[in-house]
Design a protein around this motif. Sequence first.
Motif, mmCIF file in Angstrom:
data_model
loop_
_atom_site.group_PDB
_atom_site.id
_atom_site.type_symbol
_atom_site.label_atom_id
_atom_site.label_comp_id
_atom_site.label_asym_id
_atom_site.label_seq_id
_atom_site.Cartn_x
_atom_site.Cartn_y
_atom_site.Cartn_z
ATOM 1 N N ARG A 196 0.828 -1.193 -0.027
ATOM 2 C CA ARG A 196 0.004 -0.182 -0.129
ATOM 3 C C ARG A 196 0.985 1.346 0.052
ATOM 4 O O ARG A 196 1.274 1.840 1.013
ATOM 5 C CB ARG A 196 -0.931 0.037 1.198
ATOM 6 N N PRO A 197 1.372 1.610 -1.068
ATOM 7 C CA PRO A 197 2.452 2.527 -1.247
ATOM 8 C C PRO A 197 2.133 3.916 -1.045
ATOM 9 O O PRO A 197 3.051 4.817 -1.900
ATOM 10 C CB PRO A 197 2.979 2.174 -2.523
ATOM 11 N N ILE A 198 1.057 4.557 -0.387
ATOM 12 C CA ILE A 198 1.011 5.957 -0.431
ATOM 13 C C ILE A 198 0.248 6.276 0.947
ATOM 14 O O ILE A 198 -0.477 5.768 1.338
ATOM 15 C CB ILE A 198 -0.051 6.326 -1.611
ATOM 16 N N PRO A 199 0.992 7.303 1.361
ATOM 17 C CA PRO A 199 0.390 7.924 2.704
ATOM 18 C C PRO A 199 -0.942 8.488 2.610
ATOM 19 O O PRO A 199 -1.264 8.995 1.522
ATOM 20 C CB PRO A 199 1.567 8.876 3.015
ATOM 21 N N TYR A 200 -1.678 8.579 3.614
ATOM 22 C CA TYR A 200 -3.003 8.907 3.807
ATOM 23 C C TYR A 200 -3.013 9.646 4.716
ATOM 24 O O TYR A 200 -3.077 9.655 5.861
ATOM 25 C CB TYR A 200 -4.083 7.737 3.898
ATOM 26 N N VAL A 201 -3.512 11.383 4.411
ATOM 27 C CA VAL A 201 -3.625 12.292 5.270
ATOM 28 C C VAL A 201 -5.089 12.843 4.489
ATOM 29 O O VAL A 201 -5.720 12.771 3.700
ATOM 30 C CB VAL A 201 -2.370 13.388 5.247
ATOM 31 N N GLU A 202 -5.809 13.864 5.701
ATOM 32 C CA GLU A 202 -7.025 14.284 5.271
ATOM 33 C C GLU A 202 -7.114 15.800 6.024
ATOM 34 O O GLU A 202 -6.531 15.951 6.940
ATOM 35 C CB GLU A 202 -8.265 13.438 5.255
ATOM 36 N N ASP A 230 7.499 10.669 0.853
ATOM 37 C CA ASP A 230 7.354 11.278 -0.414
ATOM 38 C C ASP A 230 6.509 10.340 -1.320
ATOM 39 O O ASP A 230 6.692 11.159 -2.667
ATOM 40 C CB ASP A 230 8.852 11.375 -0.915
ATOM 41 N N GLY A 231 5.849 9.630 -1.108
ATOM 42 C CA GLY A 231 4.782 8.960 -2.086
ATOM 43 C C GLY A 231 3.474 9.811 -1.836
ATOM 44 O O GLY A 231 2.820 9.580 -2.723
ATOM 45 N N CYS A 232 3.473 10.845 -1.076
ATOM 46 C CA CYS A 232 2.287 11.585 -1.181
ATOM 47 C C CYS A 232 2.029 12.505 -2.629
ATOM 48 O O CYS A 232 3.019 12.700 -3.209
ATOM 49 C CB CYS A 232 2.015 12.652 0.021
ATOM 50 N N PHE A 268 9.426 1.572 -6.996
ATOM 51 C CA PHE A 268 8.629 1.520 -8.336
ATOM 52 C C PHE A 268 6.945 1.548 -8.177
ATOM 53 O O PHE A 268 6.297 2.202 -8.767
ATOM 54 C CB PHE A 268 8.905 0.107 -8.865
ATOM 55 N N ASP A 269 6.727 1.020 -6.921
ATOM 56 C CA ASP A 269 5.206 1.150 -6.423
ATOM 57 C C ASP A 269 4.880 2.899 -6.379
ATOM 58 O O ASP A 269 3.627 3.184 -6.697
ATOM 59 C CB ASP A 269 4.896 0.285 -5.179
ATOM 60 N N LEU A 270 5.387 3.611 -5.657
ATOM 61 C CA LEU A 270 5.054 4.985 -5.508
ATOM 62 C C LEU A 270 5.196 5.611 -7.053
ATOM 63 O O LEU A 270 4.198 6.330 -7.118
ATOM 64 C CB LEU A 270 6.192 5.426 -4.712
ATOM 65 N N TRP A 271 5.881 5.154 -7.866
ATOM 66 C CA TRP A 271 5.748 5.819 -9.311
ATOM 67 C C TRP A 271 4.457 5.338 -10.049
ATOM 68 O O TRP A 271 3.797 6.303 -10.631
ATOM 69 C CB TRP A 271 7.011 5.220 -9.878
ATOM 70 N N ILE A 272 4.129 4.143 -9.600
ATOM 71 C CA ILE A 272 2.996 3.588 -10.227
ATOM 72 C C ILE A 272 1.679 4.277 -9.742
ATOM 73 O O ILE A 272 0.779 4.701 -10.288
ATOM 74 C CB ILE A 272 2.748 1.991 -10.270
ATOM 75 N N GLN A 273 1.764 4.443 -8.359
ATOM 76 C CA GLN A 273 0.532 4.934 -7.618
ATOM 77 C C GLN A 273 0.394 6.539 -8.290
ATOM 78 O O GLN A 273 -0.812 6.773 -8.131
ATOM 79 C CB GLN A 273 0.866 4.869 -6.190
ATOM 80 N N ARG A 274 1.252 7.158 -8.304
ATOM 81 C CA ARG A 274 1.007 8.592 -8.841
ATOM 82 C C ARG A 274 0.616 8.627 -10.417
ATOM 83 O O ARG A 274 0.216 9.890 -10.691
ATOM 84 C CB ARG A 274 2.321 9.336 -8.859
#
Length: 496
Positions: free
Chosen positions: A38-44, A66-68, A212-218
């Motif tokens: 689950r390669p992305i941080p989650y904030v709201e 830096d995945g945000c 690699f997962d962060l790049w895909i997630q963006r």
Amino acid sequence: RLSAGRRAAGDQPRRRHPPWHGNPSCTKIETGPPDRGRPIPYVEATFFERLIKTAKPRKLIVVVDDGCRRDDLNLIHDAAKKEGTRSRPKTVVTVLGSARGLVHLKLIYSEMKKSSGRNKKRRIVFGSANATRQGFGGKVNAEILCDCPLTLKHHRDIIGWCNDVVSKAIAADEPQGSHAHIEELFGEISPGIQLRLPTFTLGRKREHLSSFDLWIQRGRLLAKFRPEPTFLKISVPLKEGLGSSPLSNIAAEVGFASPETKTLNFRYIGASDDEEHDEDGSGSSGPWRSQYFTWTNLGEWCSEDCFKAKKKEFGSRGQDLRNQHLDELQRLKTGSPERRRACEEFVTRLEQLWDRFGEDASSYLQGAVQLDQTRYAELFDERVDRDLAMLREEGFRDRYVRGYEINELPRFQNDVRGWKKFVESFAEEVCYQNLKKQPRSKMLKAIQKAVGGRDDSHLEDSSKLLRLLRDNWGGMDRGASEDNLELRSIVRYHKL
């Protein structure tokens, strides 16, 4: 303790003196994805709005993996500005953090002091909860949180580590700020209980991707845009359905499409035979979908950089005509001469239909001896006002004219299995493209270039390819070497 988490989210404290009682001079939050799947941080925004309202920090220092996305950083500043002047922080700093893997830590450090500046009170709250209502609300997610008071006598090293992060984060946020390294620390919370605080880098630029997962997630997903079916049309309800009777042919001759239901559709802007196509726009250089997008189980994917560089090419045929239609719609504002003429044309067509239907007219249309012009004029206004409201929606014009929706990839924060399937489908498609005699995929060409003289089996086995990309992605940060793939060619695949 979990109760501390509820107070952090702005709920009423159960104790008389909550741990954040007073004005914190500094609050630091770090949040990151829970694991590699689950390669992305989650904030709201709501979390920070409540934090600011209840804690009233003078300084708010936020370090995020830096995945945000860029919007995640912006929402923190927006939340700080939203609150009233009494609770608005004087200093708001948001910086990115990166590690070899992920900045997995979720930690809040607060430092409170009296107006005299003496007797500082410090504490940390850390655990599994992200900076969200679900994480700290205590009613949805099952989280583990620890609320720990700190004293200089017993926790000097932990306090020093937190202050080091705070000071370096502020420095890294300056216009000329540079990257800063945070050293790992093992600090004792109480006898026999050690807290490991990680090593990571502050101020890492977004272009340097930690996995690699962060790049895909963006990346972005492509989907055919289909507006509401009666957009730019007026649906005229009938008392009875026309079916396949001769009256249905008469309606078509006058300009009304007759579906199987008891309605007639009149296109008040554009011709009835206007069609939207999936083909590439006339201004694009070749078949852009097969060149820049990679099929996945969620739809066709392209990278964030590819979208920014090539988005003007991403559109279906007929964009000029659709732009013209929306310009015509915009001129149909209430009271405009164009709207009055369009309404008169619509009612005139209905009168023609009434005359052609003859003695059967009142069995289908509103009216007794003659057409109820007032009712149909009202119907026209209702439909045009609805379409004008759709036109005012953010991003609607771009989606309608382009003919496609190009959206950010959904977050996979709570779906490890879904993320695994998605990434695997990406690798499978690359391997499938490799089997074609004349593949158009620029992604495939970039990976072929990156793989170079390696064993071709990486492009024959999707699991091998995925493992190769993940294991070697860090080479981008360290620079290309004989042992690492030429990853920059993959990131810039759209430039090939």
